[in-house]
Design a protein around this motif. Structure first.
Motif, PDB file in Angstrom:
ATOM      1  N   GLU A 157     -62.905   9.747 -11.233  1.00 22.92           N
ATOM      2  CA  GLU A 157     -63.985   9.485 -11.968  1.00 22.92           C
ATOM      3  C   GLU A 157     -64.920  10.428 -12.259  1.00 22.92           C
ATOM      4  O   GLU A 157     -65.559  10.821 -13.303  1.00 22.92           O
ATOM      5  CB  GLU A 157     -64.719   8.030 -11.545  1.00 22.92           C
ATOM      6  CG  GLU A 157     -65.775   7.621 -12.432  1.00 22.92           C
ATOM      7  CD  GLU A 157     -66.724   6.624 -11.863  1.00 22.92           C
ATOM      8  OE1 GLU A 157     -66.770   5.565 -12.729  1.00 22.92           O
ATOM      9  OE2 GLU A 157     -67.243   6.661 -10.877  1.00 22.92           O
ATOM     10  N   TYR A 203     -65.846   1.664 -10.236  1.00 22.43           N
ATOM     11  CA  TYR A 203     -65.656   2.796 -10.959  1.00 22.43           C
ATOM     12  C   TYR A 203     -65.356   2.579 -12.329  1.00 22.43           C
ATOM     13  O   TYR A 203     -64.314   2.904 -12.912  1.00 22.43           O
ATOM     14  CB  TYR A 203     -64.513   3.685 -10.369  1.00 22.43           C
ATOM     15  CG  TYR A 203     -64.591   3.926  -8.845  1.00 22.43           C
ATOM     16  CD1 TYR A 203     -65.795   4.783  -8.406  1.00 22.43           C
ATOM     17  CD2 TYR A 203     -64.032   3.180  -8.007  1.00 22.43           C
ATOM     18  CE1 TYR A 203     -65.854   4.868  -7.193  1.00 22.43           C
ATOM     19  CE2 TYR A 203     -64.295   3.266  -6.795  1.00 22.43           C
ATOM     20  CZ  TYR A 203     -65.147   4.174  -6.149  1.00 22.43           C
ATOM     21  OH  TYR A 203     -65.269   4.234  -4.802  1.00 22.43           O
ATOM     22  N   LEU A 206     -63.690   5.121 -14.809  1.00 24.07           N
ATOM     23  CA  LEU A 206     -62.539   5.554 -14.389  1.00 24.07           C
ATOM     24  C   LEU A 206     -61.580   5.498 -15.567  1.00 24.07           C
ATOM     25  O   LEU A 206     -61.324   4.374 -16.077  1.00 24.07           O
ATOM     26  CB  LEU A 206     -61.887   5.079 -13.126  1.00 24.07           C
ATOM     27  CG  LEU A 206     -60.519   5.405 -12.420  1.00 24.07           C
ATOM     28  CD1 LEU A 206     -60.791   6.710 -11.998  1.00 24.07           C
ATOM     29  CD2 LEU A 206     -60.346   4.455 -11.355  1.00 24.07           C
TER      30      LEU A 206
END
Length: 315
Positions: A157, A203, A206
């Motif tokens: 990420e 995340y 991501l």
């Protein structure tokens, strides 16, 4: 004259019957158009000379096909790159792709995994890492949300590079029994894609794709794709190991559910270049897909996922 009504009725019946049996002028002809445009393969492997996979014969798939592995690293590279030209493969995410960079520098996206975080970061800084793939803790009985795996997602990420996460199927069908030393840690109960839920929550930026499409966990995959717009899939392995009827049912259900823009082509070609032929033919043979949908799977979805520039796409 008294037979005239009967004759009229008979003529009317014959007229209706002829119309019913005649082909309709408005009937649309179903044509299966073959896609010949650019292709992005999201899942390939390169191997160095002496690797134990080289020369391996793949056991019969669920299609009852088997494949003889390339005997040498040079033969493998030659056969795969020949297919790049044959099928117009313009980009490919290749684990250990640095082995082929000199031969196809504009096409290879180097993928690495299972290395220390600092090493991956250094490779990225040097321009020799474009994806973290394939992550496969599944083979060791470790799930995606295990604390040992989270630093990899965090790094991806941070760097803005994609993660290819392997779940199921692992190896050939019945692979656990055929290769227990290699595949002994895998378990079906550890294979569901829902294990990525907390990763996606923690995340949210991501870029992640589930390798092998999350098959056979269709409903779980739909749920994840519904909840998280940043998760994609590739259809590697399932596009050459499953019978076409099963593959098509899986893909069609995802498209019907509205996720046709997040399905990407992949092969998981290891040492069996012929699998690339079967994988591409599987989509081109799918008469329920129109040409635009095939283009989505072969190119457009991956181009969007990878963030290719307008210049790259135009080229």
């Amino acid at each position: 004259m008294k037979d005239l009504p009967k004759l009229l009725i008979l003529a009317l019946c014959l007229s209706i019957g002829c119309k019913q049996n005649a082909p309709s002028e408005n009937t649309e002809k179903v044509t299966n158009e073959i896609y010949t445009g650019p292709i992005i393969d999201m899942h390939l492997h390169a191997y160095p000379e002496g690797d134990g996979f080289l020369g391996m014969t793949h056991p019969p798939t669920l299609r009852k096909q088997t494949f003889q592995g390339a005997a040498t690293a040079e033969e493998l590279k030659k056969e795969v790159l020949a297919r790049f030209e044959k099928y117009n493969i313009v980009k490919a995410v290749v684990t250990s792709g640095e082995l082929w960079m000199d031969d196809a520098p504009d096409k290879i996206l180097i993928a690495k995994a299972n290395q220390p975080i600092d090493t991956l970061r250094q490779w990225h800084e040097q321009g020799s890492l474009q994806a973290i793939a394939e992550m496969a803790p599944f083979y060791g009985g470790i799930r995606a949300d295990n604390p040992s795996q989270l630093p990899y997602f965090k790094l991806a990420e941070e760097l803005g590079i994609p993660v290819g996460f392997h779940i199921f199927p692992g190896g050939p069908n019945a692979g656990f029994h055929l290769m227990p030393q290699m595949l002994g840690g895998m378990r079906v109960y550890n294979a569901d894609p829902v294990q990525l839920e907390e990763v996606l929550v923690n995340y949210p930026e991501l870029k992640i794709y589930v390798m092998h499409g999350g098959w056979p966990y269709l409903e779980d995959m739909k749920a994840l794709m519904y909840a998280h717009p940043n998760i994609y899939i590739d259809i590697a392995v399932v596009n050459w190991i499953l019978p076409e009827e099963e593959l098509y049912a899986f893909i069609k259900s995802l498209i019907t559910a509205g996720f046709g823009d997040r399905i990407m082509h992949g092969t998981d070609q290891m040492v069996w270049p012929e699998t690339m032929d079967v994988a591409i033919a599987s989509i081109n043979n799918a008469d329920f897909l129109n040409l635009e949908q095939k283009e989505d799977i072969f190119y457009d979805n991956a181009a969007a996922f990878l963030g290719l520039s307008e210049e790259e796409i135009a080229k």
